[in-house]
Design a protein around this motif. Structure first.
Motif, short mmCIF file in Angstrom:
data_model
loop_
_atom_site.label_atom_id
_atom_site.label_comp_id
_atom_site.label_asym_id
_atom_site.label_seq_id
_atom_site.Cartn_x
_atom_site.Cartn_y
_atom_site.Cartn_z
N VAL A 148 6.91 32.03 18.52
CA VAL A 148 6.21 31.49 17.36
C VAL A 148 4.71 31.76 17.45
N LYS A 149 4.15 31.63 18.64
CA LYS A 149 2.73 31.93 18.82
C LYS A 149 2.45 33.41 18.57
N ALA A 150 3.35 34.27 19.02
CA ALA A 150 3.18 35.71 18.78
C ALA A 150 3.28 36.03 17.30
N TYR A 151 4.16 35.34 16.61
CA TYR A 151 4.36 35.58 15.18
C TYR A 151 3.17 35.10 14.35
N THR A 152 2.69 33.90 14.62
CA THR A 152 1.61 33.32 13.82
C THR A 152 0.23 33.76 14.26
N LYS A 153 0.15 34.26 15.52
CA LYS A 153 -1.15 34.59 16.12
C LYS A 153 -2.07 33.37 16.14
N ARG A 154 -1.44 32.22 16.35
CA ARG A 154 -2.14 30.95 16.52
C ARG A 154 -1.68 30.30 17.82
N GLU A 155 -2.41 29.28 18.26
CA GLU A 155 -2.16 28.70 19.57
C GLU A 155 -1.67 27.25 19.57
N THR A 156 -2.06 26.45 18.60
CA THR A 156 -1.83 25.01 18.65
C THR A 156 -0.40 24.64 18.26
N VAL A 157 0.19 23.74 19.06
CA VAL A 157 1.55 23.26 18.80
C VAL A 157 1.51 21.73 18.73
N ILE A 158 1.93 21.17 17.62
CA ILE A 158 2.04 19.72 17.49
C ILE A 158 3.41 19.27 17.97
N VAL A 159 3.41 18.38 18.96
CA VAL A 159 4.62 17.75 19.47
C VAL A 159 4.44 16.24 19.31
N PHE A 160 5.40 15.46 19.83
CA PHE A 160 5.38 14.03 19.54
C PHE A 160 5.57 13.18 20.78
N LYS A 161 4.90 12.03 20.79
CA LYS A 161 5.00 11.09 21.91
C LYS A 161 6.46 10.73 22.16
#
Length: 440
Positions: A148-161
């Motif tokens: 997904v990071k390679a596809y979007t060329k973005r770094e941030t991932v939102i996950v959950f507590k």
């Protein structure tokens, strides 16, 4: 000796007695554990299966039952933490695996089963155009994040507590990654679970670099905590708005229907990760799949694409078992019955728990038992429950012939009958009656 007055002291005394009874009843497990701790940290290679004073050593399984080294027989309600959904030594799966072994199981190339297994999975999950296999849910999740990071060329991932995406992507109740965490070093932003307002604020803050919103539709390891449907819909809307990928971890929850819990809810992601039972229950299995434009990044020869491989991704016995599961075992009727049995069991447990602090959370055939006076909706709420009572229940159930996860999790298997589940309901009711002073 001073009299025991407080409830906590009474629970502690009851646990001491339960430990002693367990120890006397399981001498072979105790001895095997002692022989293992010198070379295996804690005597096991899976922390989740360890418990004090020593874990029961399982020797065999058949159908819906387990036997340990000391000859005790248990109705299996743990179901290998949701991986063993079809029971032990299922004849159809066993036959497929044996046939694959007889024909050769380390071939070093494309085999006859992997393409068929991919077709079967894509036909069931409408959000999956193409799919790749791996060796576990953990591996599928980590590979999918990298993709997904390679596809979007973005770094941030939102996950959950409270989220758990495998041993290398675990997020505690307080939203912090502790110093001794073994998590991979992705740029994780940890949001509150089931909190739409907080999600919206975090997406707004990180939208320019947001690669992915990564969600469990039910947080299994944190206590079988379902995501609210409106919260799930909000993750879909906010990911689309930010141009990010929405990824559902359905390693556990895919069992809710033949198309996963996403099909049940009617909310679909861009990427899905799978694992556990699709390999037949006794085989290492993971998978990740989704939209064609994302998955095409790992097509051989794709310009500027990514490279994905692994010796055992297409392990012949796993692929053969998976085909047998989807063609002959995991049918719509079986899936519906398992879900209905789970809902029935949850309702029955709530019925016998009336007037006590026992609570049941979960979806369908996955559930967790908690002892708490407050409503449980998040991992932080689970921390407020009385862990010692849950442990006491665990040892009482072992003594009565029921094997569930020590953390109170129950994962039903397709081979278990309602009559067998009724005996468990009766055992829990007896526990609550006998321990009434501790649970009210």
């Amino acid at each position: 000796m001073a009299p025991i007055t407080s409830t906590i002291e009474q629970i502690g005394a009851a646990l001491t007695t339960a430990h002693a009874t367990y120890g006397k009843s399981n001498p072979k497990s105790s001895q095997t554990h002692k022989e293992s701790i010198g070379t295996l940290p804690g005597g096991t290679t899976r922390n989740v299966v360890h418990f004090e004073p020593f874990p029961v050593i399982l020797a065999s399984g058949q159908g819906s039952y387990l036997k340990d080294l000391d000859g005790h027989k248990y109705l299996d309600l743990c179901g290998e933490y949701s991986a063993g959904m079809f029971g032990h030594s299922h004849p159809v799966i066993t036959k497929a695996m044996h046939a694959a072994i007889d024909s050769g199981f380390a071939l070093g190339g494309v085999n006859q089963f992997e393409g068929r297994l991919a077709q079967l999975l894509c036909s069931r999950f409408s959000s999956i155009d193409k799919i790749r296999f791996s060796n576990s849910g953990t591996e599928a999740n980590l590979t999918a994040l990298a993709l997904v990071k390679a596809y979007t060329k973005r770094e941030t991932v939102i996950v959950f507590k409270g989220g758990y995406h495998g041993g290398l992507a675990t997020f505690g109740k307080d939203g912090k990654v502790t110093a001794n965490s073994m998590n991979v070093p992705h740029k994780f932003i940890i949001a509150p679970y089931n909190d739409i307002k907080a999600l919206e604020e975090m997406v707004e803050e990180h939208k320019d670099d947001l690669a992915c919103i990564f969600l469990e539709l039910m947080q299994g390891s944190s206590g079988c905590l379902p995501a609210d449907i409106e919260f799930v819909k909000a993750t879909r809307a906010k990911a689309t708005e930010a141009g990010a990928v929405l990824m559902f971890d359905e390693v556990m929850t895919s069992r809710m229907s033949t198309g996963g819990l996403q099909s049940f809810l009617g909310v679909y992601p861009d990427m899905t990760t799978l694992g556990k039972y699709f390999g037949g229950g006794g085989q290492n299995f993971g998978a990740f799949g989704g939209r064609n434009e994302i998955m095409s990044i790992i097509e051989p020869g794709h310009p500027g694409g990514a490279y994905h491989s692994g010796t055992y991704n297409n392990n012949v016995t796993t692929m053969a078992a998976g085909v047998a599961v989807l063609e002959d075992v995991w049918t719509k009727d079986v899936a519906s019955q398992l879900y209905e049995f789970g809902e029935w069991l949850q309702n029955e447990l709530r019925r016998v728990a009336a007037g006590t602090i026992l609570q049941v959370t979960g979806v369908g055939s996955l559930m967790t038992l908690h002892f708490s006076t407050q409503t449980i909706r998040s991992a932080a709420d689970v921390q407020g429950s009385v862990a010692e009572l849950r442990e006491l229940l665990f040892f009482d159930m072992l003594r009565r012939g029921f094997f569930l996860a020590q953390r109170g999790m129950i994962s039903l298997m397709t081979v278990t009958s309602k009559a067998e589940l009724q005996t468990f309901v009766e055992a829990v009711q007896q526990f609550l009656e006998e321990r009434r002073d501790l649970v009210t």
